[in-house]
Structure formats: structure tokens, C-alpha cells
Design a protein around this motif. Structure first.
Motif, PDB file in Angstrom:
ATOM      1  N   PHE A 152       8.614  -3.622 -15.483  1.00  0.00           N
ATOM      2  CA  PHE A 152       9.341  -3.653 -14.219  1.00  0.00           C
ATOM      3  C   PHE A 152       9.117  -4.969 -13.499  1.00  0.00           C
ATOM      4  O   PHE A 152       8.032  -5.553 -13.552  1.00  0.00           O
ATOM      5  N   SER A 203       4.637  -2.661  -8.431  1.00  0.00           N
ATOM      6  CA  SER A 203       4.101  -1.481  -7.744  1.00  0.00           C
ATOM      7  C   SER A 203       4.671  -0.174  -8.302  1.00  0.00           C
ATOM      8  O   SER A 203       4.262   0.903  -7.888  1.00  0.00           O
ATOM      9  N   ILE A 204       5.598  -0.243  -9.241  1.00  0.00           N
ATOM     10  CA  ILE A 204       6.196   0.961  -9.822  1.00  0.00           C
ATOM     11  C   ILE A 204       5.312   1.472 -10.950  1.00  0.00           C
ATOM     12  O   ILE A 204       4.930   0.722 -11.841  1.00  0.00           O
ATOM     13  N   ASN A 205       4.981   2.753 -10.894  1.00  0.00           N
ATOM     14  CA  ASN A 205       4.174   3.403 -11.923  1.00  0.00           C
ATOM     15  C   ASN A 205       5.040   4.428 -12.642  1.00  0.00           C
ATOM     16  O   ASN A 205       5.757   5.200 -12.015  1.00  0.00           O
ATOM     17  N   ILE A 206       4.944   4.433 -13.972  1.00  0.00           N
ATOM     18  CA  ILE A 206       5.713   5.388 -14.771  1.00  0.00           C
ATOM     19  C   ILE A 206       4.741   6.326 -15.476  1.00  0.00           C
ATOM     20  O   ILE A 206       3.617   5.945 -15.776  1.00  0.00           O
ATOM     21  N   ASN A 238       9.180  -5.207 -10.292  1.00  0.00           N
ATOM     22  CA  ASN A 238       8.314  -4.816  -9.186  1.00  0.00           C
ATOM     23  C   ASN A 238       7.049  -4.167  -9.766  1.00  0.00           C
ATOM     24  O   ASN A 238       7.118  -3.086 -10.339  1.00  0.00           O
ATOM     25  N   GLY A 293       4.560  -0.346 -14.938  1.00  0.00           N
ATOM     26  CA  GLY A 293       5.702   0.086 -15.736  1.00  0.00           C
ATOM     27  C   GLY A 293       5.909  -0.698 -17.017  1.00  0.00           C
ATOM     28  O   GLY A 293       6.991  -1.232 -17.241  1.00  0.00           O
ATOM     29  N   TYR A 320      13.442   5.400 -11.380  1.00  0.00           N
ATOM     30  CA  TYR A 320      12.310   4.519 -11.072  1.00  0.00           C
ATOM     31  C   TYR A 320      12.891   3.162 -10.721  1.00  0.00           C
ATOM     32  O   TYR A 320      13.710   2.621 -11.447  1.00  0.00           O
ATOM     33  N   GLY A 321      12.479   2.594  -9.585  1.00  0.00           N
ATOM     34  CA  GLY A 321      13.075   1.349  -9.112  1.00  0.00           C
ATOM     35  C   GLY A 321      14.412   1.651  -8.476  1.00  0.00           C
ATOM     36  O   GLY A 321      14.605   2.680  -7.833  1.00  0.00           O
TER      37      GLY A 321
END
Length: 148
Positions: free
Chosen positions: A85, A89-92, A87, A69, A27-28
Motif C-alpha cells: 500500500f 498505516s493500512i493493515n491487512i 499509505n 499491507g 482497504y484504502g
């Protein structure tokens, strides 16, 4: 014959719905393993420095918000490192809980005023310092990889 096909279709669709998180999922950006520090030794590694860029390995204690995140990493002895995160826009996924991860980013101490300076000009008799060092470190993640 139709019953057999229906059962096979049901089994296959069930496997697709409950996908497991594969080992090595990133992720990322992919984190660096140079100078890797365990989460329970991060505070000692930082010493008196308020911020440090580092790669940390640890277990995810809880996913607080999947969007952006936000999660907590177990730092041992009842301590938690809050992480998010850089950023947004990152979804975990929620299934990241109890997984071992390696994350790369910036660790930062949360400053707590001992003499209630944030209440300057007011009456500070009714205010007290938060008890217990549960959330003393925060971590801004640039990249994360799922280990196991």
C-alpha cells in the motif's frame, strides 16, 4: 439452565472471534473498475512501458506483512506481483490469502541490470543475474476491495 446459558455464550463468543472477511471489504480508497486487467495479463498490458496506472484483479498468493499491507498476487505461470500500500498505516489481515481482489494503483517493472552496472568499478566475475522472472513486477496499491 446455567449449563445451557454457558454453552450459548461459548458458541456466540466463538463466532465473534473467528469473524469472516465480508465480500466487498475495502482497504484504502475504493478502486475503480474502469479498464480492469487480470493479473496474468498485466505484463502484456504494460508492453514496454516501465510504469502504468491500472486496476488489477487477481488472487492473493501470500500476505508477507500485515502492517503496511505487503502481499503477493499470483500472476500465473509461476510469476508473482509484489504489492504494498502507498499509505503505510493500512493493515491487512492474514486471512486475505487465497482471496480474489481488485486493486487500484501503479504497476512498475523492476529493472535488472544486464551488464552489472550496479557493480561498476568493482570485479563482477563472482556476481550473477538472478535466475527466473519470479518478481518482475511491483504494484503500489491505492485501494483494494475483496471480491470473493
Amino acid at each position: 439452565m446455567r449449563v445451557c446459558l454457558l454453552i450459548i455464550a461459548f458458541i456466540v463468543s466463538g463466532d465473534l472471534m473467528a469473524q469472516r472477511m465480508p465480500h466487498g471489504m475495502v482497504y484504502g480508497s475504493k478502486p475503480s473498475r474502469v479498464g480492469l486487467v487480470q493479473a496474468n495479463k498485466l505484463e502484456a498490458f504494460m508492453g514496454k512501458r516501465p510504469r502504468v496506472s491500472v486496476s488489477v484483479a487477481g488472487r492473493v498468493a501470500q500476505v508477507t506483512n500485515t502492517k503496511g499491507g505487503w502481499f503477493d498476487v499470483d500472476a500465473g505461470n509461476g510469476k508473482i506481483i509484489t504489492a504494498h500500500f502507498k499509505n503505510n498505516s493500512i493493515n491487512i489481515p492474514k486471512s486475505l490469502k487465497n482471496r480474489y481482489i481488485v486493486m487500484d494503483g501503479v504497476a512498475q517493472r523492476q529493472m535488472i541490470s544486464d551488464d552489472h552496472q550496479h557493480y561498476a568499478g568493482g570485479d563482477s566475475r563472482g556476481h550473477s543475474r538472478p535466475s527466473g522472472p519470479r518478481h518482475l513486477l511491483s504494484f503500489e496499491v491505492k485501494g483494494l476491495v475483496v471480491e470473493k
